[in-house]
Design an enzyme around this catalytic site. Structure first.
Site, mmCIF file in Angstrom:
data_model
loop_
_atom_site.group_PDB
_atom_site.id
_atom_site.type_symbol
_atom_site.label_atom_id
_atom_site.label_comp_id
_atom_site.label_asym_id
_atom_site.label_seq_id
_atom_site.Cartn_x
_atom_site.Cartn_y
_atom_site.Cartn_z
ATOM 1 N N CYS A 165 36.791 -30.633 19.555
ATOM 2 C CA CYS A 165 37.749 -30.180 18.553
ATOM 3 C C CYS A 165 38.127 -28.707 18.695
ATOM 4 C CB CYS A 165 37.197 -30.453 17.164
ATOM 5 S SG CYS A 165 36.781 -32.200 16.930
ATOM 6 N N HIS A 305 37.703 -23.934 10.145
ATOM 7 C CA HIS A 305 37.544 -25.268 10.726
ATOM 8 C C HIS A 305 37.543 -26.296 9.599
ATOM 9 C CE1 HIS A 305 36.668 -28.153 13.781
ATOM 10 N NE2 HIS A 305 35.500 -28.487 13.259
ATOM 11 N N GLU A 316 29.999 -22.800 7.952
ATOM 12 C CA GLU A 316 31.099 -21.877 8.255
ATOM 13 C C GLU A 316 31.217 -20.794 7.188
ATOM 14 O OE1 GLU A 316 35.736 -21.953 9.810
ATOM 15 O OE2 GLU A 316 34.874 -23.774 8.930
ATOM 16 N N LYS A 337 43.316 -28.782 7.202
ATOM 17 C CA LYS A 337 42.877 -30.164 7.444
ATOM 18 C C LYS A 337 42.878 -30.982 6.157
ATOM 19 C CE LYS A 337 39.898 -29.392 11.507
ATOM 20 N NZ LYS A 337 39.974 -27.922 11.638
ATOM 21 N N HIS A 342 41.875 -34.190 10.371
ATOM 22 C CA HIS A 342 41.319 -33.509 11.540
ATOM 23 C C HIS A 342 41.990 -34.079 12.785
ATOM 24 C CE1 HIS A 342 38.918 -31.427 14.257
ATOM 25 N NE2 HIS A 342 37.696 -31.763 13.867
ATOM 26 N N PHE A 403 32.221 -30.927 18.604
ATOM 27 C CA PHE A 403 30.981 -31.603 18.962
ATOM 28 C C PHE A 403 30.481 -31.059 20.301
ATOM 29 C CE2 PHE A 403 31.976 -35.849 16.577
ATOM 30 C CZ PHE A 403 31.683 -35.227 15.375
#
Length: 417
Positions: A165, A305, A316, A337, A342, A403
């Site tokens: 991502c 994110h 975060e 998002k 996402h 990931f």
């Protein structure tokens, strides 16, 4: 050798909120949800039945029918968004040297829909290996970069970037580096993703990564809300035209903003979970600011994110407080998002585009779908809940994490001559 300044001269997008940059920005600034029940496949037996799809998408409205059949949906998105960006930048054979125009493009997964179709057809057959001759060229991750270059005749640096991502943020940083090191005058960069398929939805469901709020899909993506239960899949493409400042000025291009710096780090912690204290996120924001020659106090807005996962949003936030200290309370923070879902490998490009518009328009898009405060999050932070906010945005930071522990951040600031 002095490093060249790098500016943004063109933008393109195809998103769950609209199939152009103006439509995308209008949806973001109005706080519109792009989520609904999935139309591309039968999900009656799936745990998650919704996603942020590109709605009413007909590739033949943009591409020749024969051409469209030879490329995967993710590559169709890439070509359509790049066409918009190239046109927006005013690039033509007369005002650029094609040997100095590169394409550095990203996808987190690539042609998963094509892969699923071809393998399923083989598995249901009699064992005879009958595959579409375009199977491999449609599926591979690098083909979007190749197709964009062939479409426009660009012969500069050309490759794909994959870091889950974080992919398209890494692509933007690579494009930025190629230009400031004088390896290219212009780079078309960004990312594309289209994996709303049985394999995509089923695979992420098996990981327990997706929201299962089937009773209320419009509000399922809830970054920083106490009731968040996982991310919502999205799809689309975002494209930026990066150009050396001197080249842009020489050809009289309009300039949206300047790319100031970027950073990349690893969590080195877990295959899917973030470091609980946000160590990699903290390090990457420091790295991006250092590369830009800027201080934390120079940043006005962070597009986080913010995937709407229980662990990720907290980690975060801890990282932001660590990096920005008291200035964290002067920042606007938002997760777009909440509106687009996402978009995986395309997320970084679409969120960088949101930062560019925030810097250009002095408007911070909201984090929608906030209903319940999370006691684990600092209540003094401004998450820009539910409504866009007007403020001067001189500089913005875009964070993307993938990931495997991949982290990437890019700093975008107002252009000043």
């Amino acid at each position: 050798m002095a490093l060249k300044r790098v500016v943004v001269t063109g933008l393109g997008a195809i998103t769950p909120l609209g199939k152009s940059v103006p439509e995308y920005w209008d949806g973001l600034s109005r706080g519109e949800s792009g989520c609904d029940f999935i139309q591309q496949l039968d999900v009656s037996k799936f745990k998650t039945k919704f996603a942020c799809e590109v709605k009413d998408f007909d590739p033949t409205a943009y591409l020749d029918r024969k051409e469209a059949r030879k490329i995967d949906r993710y590559c169709q998105f890439a070509l359509i968004a790049s066409d918009e960006a190239v046109k927006d930048a005013g690039i033509s054979k007369e005002n650029v040297n094609p040997d100095r125009v590169g394409v550095i493009f990203a996808s987190g997964i690539g042609g998963l829909i094509t892969f699923q179709e071809e393998v399923t057809n083989f598995a249901l057959g009699d064992g005879t290996p009958r595959f579409n001759p375009f199977f491999i060229p449609k599926m591979i991750l690098d083909i979007a970069a190749g197709q964009i270059s062939m479409r426009h005749g660009f012969r500069g640096p050309n490759f794909a970037v994959v870091s889950a991502c974080a992919s398209s943020t890494n692509a933007i940083i690579d494009a930025f580096d190629n230009i400031r090191l004088n390896k290219a005058d212009i780079v078309i960069t960004g990312g594309s993703e289209a994996v709303i398929s049985a394999a995509g939805v089923g695979g992420f469901n098996a990981m327990k990564a997706l929201s299962e709020r089937n009773d209320d899909p419009k509000t399922a993506s809830r970054p920083f809300d106490k009731e968040r239960d996982g991310f919502v899949m999205g799809e689309g493409a975002g494209v930026l035209i990066l150009e050396s400042l001197e080249h842009a000025l020489a050809r009289g291009a309009k300039i949206y903003c300047e790319i100031a710096g970027g950073g990349a780090t690893a969590d080195a912690h877990h295959i899917t979970a973030p470091h609980p204290e946000g160590l990699g996120a903290k390090n990457v924001m420091h790295a991006a600011l250092q590369d830009a020659g800027m201080q934390p106090s120079d940043i006005d807005y962070i597009n986080v994110h913010g995937t709407s996962t229980p662990l990720g949003d907290i980690a975060e936030t801890k990282a932001i407080l660590s990096v920005f200290g008291e200035h964290a309370y002067n920042l606007n923070i938002s997760s777009t998002k909440s509106m687009t879902g996402h978009c995986l490998g395309a997320a970084g490009a679409l969120e960088a585009l949101a930062c560019i518009m925030a810097v250009t328009k002095d408007v911070v898009p909201p984090t929608i779908n906030h209903f319940t405060d999370d006691p684990e999050l600092d209540p003094k932070l401004n998450f820009t809940f539910n409504e866009a906010q007007h403020r001067t945005v001189n500089a913005a930071l875009s964070n993307t994490f993938g990931f495997g522990g991949h982290n990437a951040s890019v700093v975008i600031k107002k252009y000043k001559a």
